[in-house]
Every structure is written in C-alpha cells, then in structure tokens.
Design an enzyme around this catalytic site. Structure first.
Site, PDB file in Angstrom:
ATOM      1  N   HIS C 187       0.756  -1.322   0.039  1.00  0.00           N
ATOM      2  CA  HIS C 187       0.070  -0.095   0.013  1.00  0.00           C
ATOM      3  C   HIS C 187       0.974   1.227   0.113  1.00  0.00           C
ATOM      4  O   HIS C 187       0.559   2.252  -0.773  1.00  0.00           O
ATOM      5  CB  HIS C 187      -0.841   0.011   1.137  1.00  0.00           C
ATOM      6  CG  HIS C 187      -1.538   1.221   1.575  1.00  0.00           C
ATOM      7  ND1 HIS C 187      -3.145   1.226   1.142  1.00  0.00           N
ATOM      8  CD2 HIS C 187      -1.176   2.410   2.181  1.00  0.00           C
ATOM      9  CE1 HIS C 187      -3.455   2.614   1.727  1.00  0.00           C
ATOM     10  NE2 HIS C 187      -2.427   3.147   2.190  1.00  0.00           N
ATOM     11  N   ARG C 200      -1.299  13.835   3.158  1.00  0.00           N
ATOM     12  CA  ARG C 200      -2.135  12.972   3.914  1.00  0.00           C
ATOM     13  C   ARG C 200      -2.211  12.908   5.352  1.00  0.00           C
ATOM     14  O   ARG C 200      -1.129  13.061   6.068  1.00  0.00           O
ATOM     15  CB  ARG C 200      -2.046  11.234   3.385  1.00  0.00           C
ATOM     16  CG  ARG C 200      -2.118  11.160   1.748  1.00  0.00           C
ATOM     17  CD  ARG C 200      -1.447   9.941   1.618  1.00  0.00           C
ATOM     18  NE  ARG C 200      -2.049   8.608   1.920  1.00  0.00           N
ATOM     19  CZ  ARG C 200      -2.032   7.505   2.064  1.00  0.00           C
ATOM     20  NH1 ARG C 200      -0.624   7.125   1.310  1.00  0.00           N
ATOM     21  NH2 ARG C 200      -2.867   6.573   2.276  1.00  0.00           N
ATOM     22  N   ASP C 209     -16.580   5.287  16.751  1.00  0.00           N
ATOM     23  CA  ASP C 209     -17.599   5.439  15.594  1.00  0.00           C
ATOM     24  C   ASP C 209     -17.817   4.191  14.970  1.00  0.00           C
ATOM     25  O   ASP C 209     -17.058   3.186  15.295  1.00  0.00           O
ATOM     26  CB  ASP C 209     -16.995   6.738  14.835  1.00  0.00           C
ATOM     27  CG  ASP C 209     -17.999   7.387  14.095  1.00  0.00           C
ATOM     28  OD1 ASP C 209     -19.001   7.058  13.863  1.00  0.00           O
ATOM     29  OD2 ASP C 209     -17.828   8.913  13.900  1.00  0.00           O
ATOM     30  N   THR C 248     -17.705  10.051   0.672  1.00  0.00           N
ATOM     31  CA  THR C 248     -16.528  10.895   0.535  1.00  0.00           C
ATOM     32  C   THR C 248     -17.083  12.162   0.504  1.00  0.00           C
ATOM     33  O   THR C 248     -17.877  12.737  -0.201  1.00  0.00           O
ATOM     34  CB  THR C 248     -16.099  10.420  -1.167  1.00  0.00           C
ATOM     35  OG1 THR C 248     -15.533   9.093  -0.997  1.00  0.00           O
ATOM     36  CG2 THR C 248     -14.876  11.298  -1.629  1.00  0.00           C
TER      37      THR C 248
END
Lengths: 265, 265, 265, 265, 265
Positions: C187, C200, C209, C248
């Site tokens: 990744h 990022r 959550d 998103t």
C-alpha cells in the site's frame, strides 16, 4: 402538583369517550375471524405528527371521539385490536391489527381512519398483510407433538405484544416439502416449552407484501419470550431467514379507550 | 461580552430547577436494579426538534422544570441515568438508560416524558431494550480468569460512555454451547488488560429488538477503550458479528441537572 | 446590475466580522495538536436548514458574528479548521476539523456552536472521531521507503480537501501483524509517487464511531489525487475495506472569514 | 378554459426571461470543454422544495430571471447543460451538467446558484463529479474496432438523457491491465451496434465521489438504449459492477429557457 | 350521526366532478396501447402532503376538478389507469399507470399533473418505466403450453392490483439464451394454474430505471395470487432475482372519479 390537571382530564376523557357506543347487534364474528383459516390480517402502525400534541386538549379529545366512532362502526365487519407501541418501539406510536374476510374492507376502514380529523395527524409507519392458513407442516408431525401443540396457553392477561416479520431466502423455497417439513419439526420441538406462556399466531404474507410471514406473539413473561426466540435461532430453519424483524415491534395490548386516554394527555 | 447573559441564565436555571425535589424515601433500589440479573435495561436516545431552540428561554426553563419532575417521580420505581450525546454523536442529543423490573414501567415513564411539554419537542432517535443475565460463559472459565474478571475497575469518574449494539450471525447460534464457550474465553482473555480502566455491562436483546446484545462502556480513557475494541476485533468470535455498532453511541455521563442547564441555553 | 448589492454586502460582512477578535496570547499550540500522536480529531459536517437563507441579511450577519466569537474563543484550547463543502458535496455545506487532547473539549465547542443563534440553523450531517497514532507499520518498512515517506509535500496552497472514512472487514483484523504489515508495505509503495502533491493524515476511529479509519487529504491537483486512489485500489489491502467513503467528502480549504462571507450572501 | 391563463403566462415568461442576455464575446470554449481529456464534469441534480410552487407566479418569474443571469454569467468559464428530470425520475426535478477545467469554478457556480433567490428553493438531490480521460483500453483494440468506434452518431436531436453511475468491485481493480483490456474489448464489441443511435460519454469518478464512473447517454430511441444496456449486461465485465445506477437518472435535454417556462407555471 | 355530512359531500363531489368532460372523439387508442409491443408503461405513485387534508373541502374539490381536467385532456394521447393504494400500501396513496408510444408524452402529462393546484400537494413516492415486448421465451415453448397460455382470464371485475418490480442478478444475464429459456419454461408451467384468476402483464425496464422488469397483476382472489407467487418462488429462475418487490405495491383498481371522491372527504 403539576399532575393534578391531567388527572381531571383523564376523567373527562373517560366520560366523553364513553358516550360513543355502537349497537352491539351487528358486531363481526370476532371469534371466527381470529381462529379460522382464509382470513386476512393487517398490521397498521402509525406515528403521530408533530402538530398533534400542539393542539388544544379539547380539540384532541373531540378528534379522539371521532376515532372511536370510526373504529366502532367498522367493528361490525372487522375484528380490530389495538396496541400501544410508544415508549417501547421507536418506529410508531400505535398499532392496529385488523382481521377481515376481504382486504377491501380493511382498506375502507383505514381510508375512513386516515380521512378522519384524527387521521390527519397519523403518519403511516408500516403496513403489513398476511393470510391465515391451516398449519402447513402440522399434519406430518408425530402424534405426541401434535398433542403438545394443542396445550392451551395459560389463562390471564398477556400484556406484551411482539410482531416479527420474516422473509425466507430463495434457497428455502427451492427445498422439497419434505426437507422443509423436517426442519419445521425441529423448529416446533424447540418452541414447545413456551406454548404455555407465549401465545403465537402466524400470517402468510408472500406476494401481499415484501415478506413471507408475520409472526405475532403475546406474553406476560418477556423473559420466556426471549428464551423462545433464542431456542428458535438455534435450529437449522432459522438460517433460511433472510430478514427477521427489521422492525421487531414491541408494545402492550391496550384497549382503544386506554389509547385514547394516553393520547388525550 | 456576548456570553455574560448566558452566565446569568445558567445561574437562574440552577436555582429554578433546584427547587424541584421529590421525597427521597421511596426511591427505587438503584443498586439492586444496576447489579442483579433479570432486570430490563432500556436505552432511549432523543434528538430535539427544530422548534425547541426557537422558543423563549423562560418557556424552555419551565418545560425543563417539568422534565425534572417527571424523571424524579419515576425514580421511585426505576433507575434512570442520563447522558449527553450532542457534540459527540450525530444521531441524538440526549440518552436515557432506564433499569426496571418490568418493561411496562419503563413504557409508562417514556409515555409521561413524551407527553410532557418538553417531550413534545423530542424525536425518538432510537430505543433499545435488553435483559441482564448471569454471565453465560463465566462458569466454564479457568479459575484464574474468573478471579481476574472480578478486579473492580479503578475508582474515580468515568466521564465517557459508549453504547454498541451487536447482532450475531445465524451461524453463531447454530454452534454448540462448547464452541461458543471456547470463543468467549478467547474474547474474555483479550479484554482482561482493560478491566481496570473500562467498565462494562451487557444486556441481552434477542427478540426484544433487532439486536442480540447491547454493550455498555464507561471510561475516562478513550484510548484504552479503543485498544479494548481493537483487541476484541482480533478474536474469532468477532467474525460472528453481523452488526457491530450502527450506531455506536458516544457521549458523556451527565446528570439531569447538567443536561437541563445545557438545554436551557 | 443585480449583483451590485451583494458586492456592497460582501464589503460590510468583512468589516463587521473583522471586528471580532480574540487576544492571541492564549491560542492552543496548533502545531503540536496537528502533528503529535494521541490527539483526537473530530470531523463535524453540517448543513444549513431551510430557514437560514430566508432570514434578513442583517440577522444572518449578526448570527455569523457570534459564530466567529464562538470559534475564536475555543481556539484557545483547540485547533479548528474549516472547509466549504457546498457545491462539491451533497451531504453538507460546511465541515469543521477539530483537534483536541480531550474529546470533552471538542464536545463543549460543538455544544456552544449548536447553542448559538447561528447553530440553531445547523443540521448535523455527520460526526466522526479519530485518534492520531504513531504510524503502525512504518517501523517495519525498508529504510529507503522510510526515507521517501519523509519527503515533505510541495509548498504552496492545497485548496482541495477530501475526507474518506474506512471500515476494514473482520478478516483484516484476524490476520497476523506480519500479514497486515506486508500488505501495508505494498500500500505504501503504491502511494509514494503522490507524496509531493497530495498531503495525507490518518485518524484511528475504531470504537469511537462505526469506522476504523478516517483518511484526510489535501491537494491542489485533484487529478493526482484520483491517480493515488486508483493506485491504492489495486493493492491487496484494498480488498479488506468493507466501507470506503460513503460518504466521500469533497470540499475546499476555506477560512472561517471566507465561509462567513459566503453564508452572509 | 382552465388552461388559457397559463398560455398567457407562458408567453410572458418567454418575454421577460428573453431580456436577460449576456455579451457573447467571453463565452467558454464549449467545444473544448466537451471534447478534451482532463476536464471535470459535474452532475448536480436538484428538487424544488414545497414552498416553491406556493409562491405567486410573478415572484417565481422574478426568481427564475435571476437564475438565468447566474447561469449566463458562469457560462463565461463553464459549459453548462440543463435537463428536465421531473416526470421521468423520482429523485429530482432538474439536472445541471457542468464542465470545467477546475472544480473550484464549478463550486463557485453552484454557490451562486444556491445563494440566489431561486436557489433557496433547491434541495440538492445528488452531486457527482468525474474527470474526462483519454480512452484507457482503446489503444489496444484491433484496428477494425477502432474504426467502427469512430462512426459518428446520427445527426438530429437526441431528446432523452440517461445518467448511470457505476462502482466496480474490488476484484476488478486487482485484475491485471491485460485482463481488464480483454473484458473491455468484449464490452466494446457488444456496444458497437448502437453507436449510431446512442451517444455516450464517460467520466472517471474514483476518489472524487463514491463512484468509479459516470456514464452519460443521449438518444432519440430509448428502445435502442435499452438493447444497448441489455447487451452490456451480458458480457463478463458487467459482473464486476458493484453498483450500476441507484439512481439511474432519466430525463430530457431541455434548454434553460424551456426549464424556466416549465417552472414558472 | 357524525357521518351524515360526508354523505352529502360525497354527493356534491360526484355532481361537480361529473361536469368535467372532454370530447370523446380524440381519445387515444386505448386497446392498442394496452396490448401492443413497443409501448412505454410508466407507474407513478404519489402520496399526498400533510397540507392537503388541512385545506377546506371546497378548495380540495376545486383542485380535484382541475385534476380531472388534466387527466382527461391527456387521455387523448395516453392510456391512463388509476389505483387507490392508501390503506393497503404504506408507500403511497395513489398510483397512475400510463401507457404511451413516447415517454416524452408521459413526462408532459406528469409535468401538467404536478404543476396543477392539486399536484402541488403530491410527493412522488416512486416512478418506474418499462417497455412492452413480444414474449421472449414463448416461441420456444411446447405447443400445449402455448395453447394454455392463451386461455383468457375469467371475465368480471378484478379489484385488486399488485405491482412487483424485479431486478435479476448479473449471473442471469450471463447465462445463454437456451439456459434462460429452460428456466422460463419451468416458470411458465408453474404459473399455468392461475391464468384464469390472475391477469398478468410484463414491462421491460432495463436501463430506464434501476430494475429489469415490472410485473403487474390484477385479481379478485388474493389467495390465488399468493399461491401463484409461492409457486414461482419454488422454481430455479427465482433464485436469480436480486430484487423482488421492495416495494410490492398493493391496491385496488379505482376509477379517477372514485379516487376524487375519497380524496375530497
């Protein structure tokens, strides 16, 4: 004390609503509607809109009086049971269970209900229909099981009501009648210890709604009911439930007069 | 300064609401309700409607005063805990946790709550019920594990509350009691490092709601709570959770008086 | 011309809102909050209700002025970033990113925000929390990869922001640390070509959550960002995302003063 | 006759709205925006709120006149196409397709649109973004296929528009470029019989939204379009669509003036 | 009696609405539209907003009169059927089925409907489109099956209507035409016992909506309809339904005049 006014009002509601009566001569054959096959059962759950509670109490009582008239009038043809969901279910405030020989008559009742001044404050939270049938798998059961199933449930009030809609998966319907019967026997055996304290009724929904079955339960002992469901979850047949609940409706058996009293406050 | 008025109001709220008291003699046996098996726990989450905040503050304070009266009155029979979700959860503003020996009494409290002037501004965001039971799998655990489980959590306030509803998959229930016990032992071992800083309580929901369990957590260290959940996600039993959260409720333990103060602003 | 009035108003807003200032001495240590592990990051997305735009502009400006006061006041303890989602996301109009050492302080800010006259027009569109941590898998990476990861992103404004919540599947958590590290190395390698143009930041959400991670991106080149996501979708680790987005969030980095200007129109 | 008033109004709308014009000199290079790669395409679907239709017609016409001004003004930089969804889609009333070199310019247009008096009656039903790219798989196609793809669609109006968002499954992205190319060749061959009557355009959404592609179609022959989709459903690539539609938007290509005329009634 | 006023009103509605007539000369060729292939069928379900019932009855009657005019006017080109869903479906109050040679004409009708004073109270609950085609698989059926399929359904009213949308899975479309034909023969055989009492019609939706088929049923015997669906669930083809219902619409065939009468109350 802040609650003394509402005590007085509670009394007034009982008096006013008590005046609405309908000649009893033409009442539907309730026992027949509640016990025979080929009867349509409709579960209609409603929530009250935000405006309802903001009206004056006298207006609310007037509207509830008309509600009683509408229900009593249709009881000539239909068996109508009422339940209070508020405080136990988050989907709806009240639930009507209606038994009829023709769904058109149920529709006419709900049209009159929603068209009444009270009905203008109702939002339909859910509407489910099913048909009562002779027990599909019972004929094939061993005799001792058949006998046990006939044990009547204990007398006395069963204040809690639970309604669980069920949809089977496609695989279930592709099984042979024998395969399904075998699984249903296991299901039936698992439920036997609870026949005394949990009363059950089954409605076949396929095609009338996005369901296959509506299962209806009454009990005074919720702990027993939970044990019953846990027992049913452990048998093979349960794995063919694509939907079980969603929503599970939990409420209390409440007469129309009691519901009117709660809503009048 | 723009905030000086609200400081004055905060004071007023405390004075007014402080006047509402209920004779303490008849309070429910809170310790018993919070520790024994066979008790029903209800989690009732509400959000306030858009009209609430648009009312005059004096009206809001009057309504909140009645709220306090309703809660105190029902504390004679019920154990009622309150939590503030606003600002931490997007589903609801306040959460009530109610323990009762009979769900009908919880229903009566919620009927009175929703029927009060304050309740007319509440939208039910969620209602979940569960039953406390003796720990299912603990009797089979090795003695050292049993001992460790008895470690009391550290004293001191645990301001954060997390409520996670769980639904197991059909496969879980079809496993044998032994298979489930083995997995639960692994689950229990994974949770041991967090018994001191994260307090837990379990409710069995099957049949009462579209859930199997409600898990309740209190902690002052959210980081430890996160580590606990990560540890639990790594054991086999976790793969049998069809639903975990959805919603996860996160809030703070907040007394009714503090909630009233926040809502009065 | 029809737009000349709004030009004048734009000027007025800038003047009025410019008057709200807070002594800078006590500002939170923003750099620390934005770079250290163990910090709680909250993403709070709001949409404006239908009444907001129907108010007089003077009233809206007054309410926005209080908004600025509330934010500035809490900047003493919190790092608060603001984004404009309207026009790019259909879920919400504005997004706040709040960094705090304790979630209770974030809750207090959001309580004050929602309790303000402006906040009464806000509907919570979503609330997500995460915790910053030291990079889990980086210590095991080869040295050259570690070095490349340290390449700072190019200076200059990065106007676009994208927030993508992620939930891993149960299988991911049941893998060994080594297996996950191997996949994360793949990744990381896939993302290297974009370190310069796409900034990022990662937040760990598990338990706080219904998510496992919140991934946050800033860029001036959306095309590069799209290539980055396409590259990440091709590695094995991606197949363990049970949820990726939904929603998103896409928006623009917008200062509070600029957001106030937009909302004042 | 009951419709004669609306005929007069239709005429009035045309006259009033026709007065709104913008100097044509600075219009965006529409051909370039609609044909080149590296262009951002946004699909913004809106429904009108319940208050819209309850306003006086003169107020509605005034608001629609401002709408025209807002659109014309932004046409200096953007290519803006309009579609009428009402009566064919249940999700929204109108659809804007906006092409821009930078998404910030699209955001500015939508901010101005939603900030206008007309925009205050718009609810955002959906917002999707995509990027145009050179055809990924075409270079590898056999020459005869490439030639056939260049067949221009038949001239003449294509009144129907269909927009279908697509999300591929994780497996799709884990395939090699060759595997995907093979499947896309089969996909392309299946679509060839319809190149004349169904015009297509593709947008790459990955990362900008919870989608991978937005597919856009125009046709005068819906029956051909249906045959095209049926043909595409039969190829292997289709099995890698995790989402296809949901929603499928169906509408008619409708100029802004015609939309204004419909909404003025 | 409380219902006597509504009886009078029912009479008045019939008189007023009866006055709206349209010259019959130009009516659409209804038989052709209802029987030929290549016709577009649209199912438009609406619910009435909360304001509808709160209006004065005279205003409601005036609005319903215009409704009748709009429908009659479009009956020159379209075949329009009406159904009452209220009381039987929880999704909508009324359903229109519209047959047209071009979907644009259906759109024009729905635009006029929604633009009318009555239409301003309609919320679109669902909109589905399909195309009638020659039966796909019938040519390959054995002759005796073909003959049986031609059995006309029994004459007489069929008051109940059921509409079930269907989406096939990706695997279905990847099967060969022969494989699908074999399964459809089994499907057809299972349905034969019900051709007399359950009337069926099929619409092809692929690409026009997020569906593949709309199945439409009329019957006077819901019990037979339920048996038909149970029979269809047992054949292999059923396992390729990714969506079946959701929603299932159940209602009664009700003329426009009767619907107007119900809504006027």
């Amino acid at each position: 004390m802040i609650f003394s006014v509402s005590v007085l009002m509670r009394f007034l509601v009982l008096v006013v609503v008590g005046l609405v009566t309908v000649p009893a001569g033409e009442a539907a054959d309730r026992d027949k509607l509640l016990s025979e096959p080929g009867i349509y059962g409709t579960f209609a759950a409603f929530s009250l809109d935000a405006d309802w509670a903001k009206q004056d109490q006298t207006i609310r009582i007037a509207q509830l009086t008309v509600l009683k008239g509408v229900v009593e009038q249709h009881r000539e043809k239909l068996a109508i049971d009422t339940y209070l969901l508020r405080g136990l279910s988050d989907r709806a405030d009240v639930l009507f269970r209606i038994h009829a020989t023709e769904l058109r008559e149920t529709q006419q009742f709900l049209l009159d209900l929603q068209g009444s001044p009270f009905g203008k404050h109702l939002n339909t939270a859910g509407l489910m229909h099913g048909l009562t049938k002779k027990a599909n798998y019972v004929p094939g059961l061993p005799d001792n099981l058949k006998a046990e199933l006939k044990t009547p449930s204990e007398p006395g009030p069963k204040p809690y009501v639970i309604v669980i809609p069920i949809r089977k998966d496609a695989e279930w319907w592709s099984l042979s009648q024998e395969q399904r019967a075998t699984m249903m026997q296991e299901h039936t055996e698992a439920s036997l210890p609870y026949t005394k304290t949990v009363k059950r009724k089954l409605y076949h929904s396929t095609g009338l709604d996005d369901l296959d079955f509506i299962t209806y339960f009454e009990t005074s002992r919720l702990e027993d009911f939970q044990s019953l469901i846990l027992a049913l979850e452990k048998v093979k047949e349960f794995r063919h439930n694509r939907r079980f609940g969603h929503p599970t409706l939990l409420g209390t058996v409440t007469s129309l007069d009691e519901i009117i009293e709660v809503l009048a406050q």
